[in-house]
Design a protein around this motif. Structure first.
Motif, PDB file in Angstrom:
ATOM      1  N   UNK A 117       0.829  -1.214   0.000  1.00  0.00           N
ATOM      2  CA  UNK A 117       0.000   0.000   0.000  1.00  0.00           C
ATOM      3  C   UNK A 117       0.861   1.260   0.000  1.00  0.00           C
ATOM      4  N   UNK A 118       1.841   1.295   0.901  1.00  0.00           N
ATOM      5  CA  UNK A 118       2.656   2.513   1.036  1.00  0.00           C
ATOM      6  C   UNK A 118       3.558   2.675  -0.185  1.00  0.00           C
ATOM      7  N   UNK A 227      -6.155   0.972   6.028  1.00  0.00           N
ATOM      8  CA  UNK A 227      -5.313   1.090   4.832  1.00  0.00           C
ATOM      9  C   UNK A 227      -4.798   2.517   4.672  1.00  0.00           C
ATOM     10  N   UNK A 228      -3.670   2.610   3.989  1.00  0.00           N
ATOM     11  CA  UNK A 228      -3.082   3.908   3.689  1.00  0.00           C
ATOM     12  C   UNK A 228      -3.342   4.158   2.207  1.00  0.00           C
ATOM     13  N   UNK A 229      -4.369   4.964   1.937  1.00  0.00           N
ATOM     14  CA  UNK A 229      -4.710   5.259   0.543  1.00  0.00           C
ATOM     15  C   UNK A 229      -5.135   6.731   0.467  1.00  0.00           C
ATOM     16  N   UNK A 230      -5.561   7.157  -0.715  1.00  0.00           N
ATOM     17  CA  UNK A 230      -5.880   8.583  -0.877  1.00  0.00           C
ATOM     18  C   UNK A 230      -7.050   9.029  -0.025  1.00  0.00           C
ATOM     19  N   UNK A 231      -7.997   8.111   0.259  1.00  0.00           N
ATOM     20  CA  UNK A 231      -9.185   8.535   1.011  1.00  0.00           C
ATOM     21  C   UNK A 231      -8.811   9.045   2.407  1.00  0.00           C
ATOM     22  N   UNK A 232      -7.725   8.511   2.985  1.00  0.00           N
ATOM     23  CA  UNK A 232      -7.395   8.965   4.344  1.00  0.00           C
ATOM     24  C   UNK A 232      -6.708  10.335   4.333  1.00  0.00           C
ATOM     25  N   UNK A 233      -6.288  10.779   3.171  1.00  0.00           N
ATOM     26  CA  UNK A 233      -5.639  12.095   3.130  1.00  0.00           C
ATOM     27  C   UNK A 233      -6.627  13.218   3.423  1.00  0.00           C
ATOM     28  N   UNK A 234      -7.925  12.954   3.216  1.00  0.00           N
ATOM     29  CA  UNK A 234      -8.932  13.951   3.607  1.00  0.00           C
ATOM     30  C   UNK A 234      -8.887  14.168   5.118  1.00  0.00           C
ATOM     31  N   UNK A 375     -15.893 -12.734   0.014  1.00  0.00           N
ATOM     32  CA  UNK A 375     -16.351 -11.413   0.458  1.00  0.00           C
ATOM     33  C   UNK A 375     -15.331 -10.330   0.126  1.00  0.00           C
ATOM     34  N   UNK A 376     -14.059 -10.745  -0.049  1.00  0.00           N
ATOM     35  CA  UNK A 376     -12.982  -9.774  -0.266  1.00  0.00           C
ATOM     36  C   UNK A 376     -12.079 -10.201  -1.412  1.00  0.00           C
ATOM     37  N   UNK A 377     -11.488  -9.197  -2.053  1.00  0.00           N
ATOM     38  CA  UNK A 377     -10.391  -9.468  -2.993  1.00  0.00           C
ATOM     39  C   UNK A 377      -9.226  -8.575  -2.562  1.00  0.00           C
ATOM     40  N   UNK A 378      -8.029  -8.892  -3.045  1.00  0.00           N
ATOM     41  CA  UNK A 378      -6.864  -8.043  -2.747  1.00  0.00           C
ATOM     42  C   UNK A 378      -6.365  -7.444  -4.052  1.00  0.00           C
ATOM     43  N   UNK A 379      -6.304  -6.117  -4.096  1.00  0.00           N
ATOM     44  CA  UNK A 379      -5.803  -5.412  -5.284  1.00  0.00           C
ATOM     45  C   UNK A 379      -4.716  -4.448  -4.821  1.00  0.00           C
ATOM     46  N   UNK A 380      -3.494  -4.630  -5.314  1.00  0.00           N
ATOM     47  CA  UNK A 380      -2.368  -3.738  -4.966  1.00  0.00           C
ATOM     48  C   UNK A 380      -2.183  -3.589  -3.454  1.00  0.00           C
ATOM     49  N   UNK A 381      -2.444  -4.649  -2.723  1.00  0.00           N
ATOM     50  CA  UNK A 381      -2.245  -4.586  -1.277  1.00  0.00           C
ATOM     51  C   UNK A 381      -3.472  -4.135  -0.504  1.00  0.00           C
ATOM     52  N   UNK A 382      -4.529  -3.711  -1.213  1.00  0.00           N
ATOM     53  CA  UNK A 382      -5.752  -3.268  -0.541  1.00  0.00           C
ATOM     54  C   UNK A 382      -6.767  -4.403  -0.507  1.00  0.00           C
ATOM     55  N   UNK A 383      -7.346  -4.623   0.664  1.00  0.00           N
ATOM     56  CA  UNK A 383      -8.378  -5.654   0.814  1.00  0.00           C
ATOM     57  C   UNK A 383      -9.720  -4.977   0.525  1.00  0.00           C
ATOM     58  N   UNK A 384     -10.349  -5.390  -0.579  1.00  0.00           N
ATOM     59  CA  UNK A 384     -11.547  -4.683  -1.061  1.00  0.00           C
ATOM     60  C   UNK A 384     -12.772  -5.588  -0.943  1.00  0.00           C
ATOM     61  N   UNK A 385     -13.848  -5.034  -0.410  1.00  0.00           N
ATOM     62  CA  UNK A 385     -15.061  -5.813  -0.168  1.00  0.00           C
ATOM     63  C   UNK A 385     -15.828  -6.030  -1.473  1.00  0.00           C
ATOM     64  N   UNK A 386     -16.367  -7.213  -1.599  1.00  0.00           N
ATOM     65  CA  UNK A 386     -17.117  -7.594  -2.798  1.00  0.00           C
ATOM     66  C   UNK A 386     -18.466  -6.867  -2.832  1.00  0.00           C
TER      67      UNK A 386
END
Length: 470
Positions: A117-118, A227-234, A375-386
């Motif tokens: 992620x980072x 997760x450390x992604x753009x959404x947390x920058x808000x 229920x989940x997939x992993x994309x680029x280190x992010x665990x994403x809900x189905x």
């Protein structure tokens, strides 16, 4: 009071003689014990508790969206440090070594996902967000070996140790190691509230400040939602703009979270209220999801300069959590603190009410089943809900003791069942799952003898007690 003075006067020379720990650890420990013995437990007056307003616990969807300007994104990321609490062992799940190296899915561990992620952000925005791992003496050596595999990654990884304190013998309040217990069982890490002094004592805090870093995002390494992604920058942008020195991510409480700490307004300050502080007659009220609607995810944002100021002033007097244990028949005490309790010492501290997706801890194999399922997939280190899952809540899963250890759990599932349409699952006894199974609605499986669920089974709203029920 005299008894306290007596205990401390015997304790101090015994601690001074321990050569396994530093002076700052000795001082920190004596300080903690003397606070505990003086009985400074803070009692909360129930009638003074108020529900925090939206100014104090800010709804996530009211945060100002970020602009599309990559330069602005980079300048925010350049102020950020990510710190994962990595002191826990995977012992409850039958693993040795740090919990963060348990495989979550596709052969990737918690630590692999965090690094991915980072690294993605660093590559995309040309920034240098570092990763700090706070280890305990239990996880330090293993973690150093494990992080070697990331040497060629585009991420700086720093490790430091939290304090190592001696367990206290209940009988006379002397350190267990001074009584011949020199091995690991004589010591303990004093909870994640220790993150602040340890960051300072390790020299990492000053090094980060000298690099122009401003905020640290602290989270448990086993929380896949942190997760450390753009959404947390808000969130980060909001804190910088409003000069909030501390922010706790909270999320709506469900019946699964009734014991979690919550934020309250108390005598004009925001404060964490834990179940241990609640008077017995109000515990039912505390657990209600009507009155206390949010709970602490332990995802925390803290201003680095503020940490330095408060640690140097010895101002972080978090509530002490006494944790009784037994070592070789000797009753001992561990005195611990929690990082969330520090909220009341920081200026302009707030909570932010984040989506439930920011809280996905893996504490047991039942949680592992959720994240390894469809229920989940992993994309680029992010665990994403189905998105195919219509119910916003995850299914409740209870697995019997036969599934408690990761090794047993993995051997009993040839493949993880589909649980997109599952409401609840209870499994007890000697149960084995085949390949390609679908579970729907409410499913209970109880086995006396060995029970094998055949490949391709679809089980919907059933109570299964033997092969005949299949």
């Amino acid at each position: 009071m005299a008894a306290t003075t007596e205990k401390l006067s015997a304790l101090k020379p015994a601690v001074a003689a321990l050569d396994q720990i530093s002076e700052s650890e000795k001082n920190g420990f004596i300080n903690l014990v003397s606070r505990y013995l003086s009985g400074e437990a803070e009692h909360v007056e129930w009638s003074k508790i108020q529900t925090p307003t939206d100014e104090i616990v800010v709804p996530y969807d009211t945060l100002t969206p970020l602009s599309d300007d990559p330069a602005e994104t980079k300048s925010l990321l350049d102020k950020l440090v990510v710190l994962k609490l990595n002191g826990g062992l995977g012992t409850t799940m039958g693993c040795t070594g740090p919990k963060s190296v348990i495989e979550v899915r596709n052969g990737l561990t918690f630590l692999d996902l965090i690094v991915m992620q980072i690294e993605n952000l660093n590559n995309k925005y040309g920034c240098k967000v570092p990763l700090l791992l706070m280890n305990s003496f239990n996880t330090h050596d293993d973690t150093l070996k494990i992080v070697e595999k990331y040497t060629n990654s585009n991420i700086e990884i720093h490790t430091f140790n939290q304090s190592q304190y001696p367990r206290l013998v209940v009988e006379d309040y002397l350190p267990l190691p001074s009584k011949g217990h020199a091995g690991k069982d004589g010591w303990y890490p004093p909870g994640h509230g220790d993150v602040f002094p340890s960051l300072k004592n390790s020299g990492k805090l000053d090094a980060l400040l000298s690099q122009g870093k401003e905020y640290v995002f602290v989270a448990n390494s086993d929380n896949l939602g942190a997760v450390v992604d753009l959404s947390i920058l808000e969130i980060l942008s909001h804190l910088i703009r409003n000069k909030n020195e501390y922010c706790m991510e909270v999320t709506p409480k469900t019946l699964a979270d009734v014991k979690g700490g919550t934020l309250i307004s108390y005598e004009g300050k925001v404060q964490l209220l834990e179940i241990a502080q609640v008077p017995d007659e109000h515990v039912g009220e505390f657990k209600s999801i009507e009155k206390f609607k949010i709970f602490n995810t332990n995802n925390l944002w803290v201003n680095l300069n503020a940490i330095k100021r408060l640690v140097e002033a010895d101002a972080l007097k978090m509530e002490i959590i006494p944790n009784p244990k037994e070592v070789d028949g000797i009753k001992v005490l561990q005195l611990e603190t929690a990082a969330g309790a520090a909220i009341k010492f920081f200026d302009k501290a707030i909570g932010i009410n984040v989506p439930r997706s920011r809280f996905l801890p893996v504490k047991a194999t039942s949680d592992l089943l959720l994240v390894q399922s469809d229920l989940y997939t992993v994309v680029d280190g992010y665990v994403i809900r189905n998105e195919a899952r219509k119910n916003p809540q995850n299914p409740s899963i209870e697995l019997g003791p036969e599934f408690k250890k990761v090794g047993d759990f993995l051997s009993r599932f040839k493949s993880i069942p589909s649980i997109i349409d599952l409401d609840s699952l209870k499994v007890a006894g000697n149960v084995w799952f085949g390949v390609g199974i679908k579970l729907k609605g409410k499913v209970t499986i109880t086995a006396g003898e060995k029970l094998e669920i055949p490949d391709g089974s679809v089980i919907e709203n059933k109570d299964i007690k033997g092969p005949a029920d299949l």
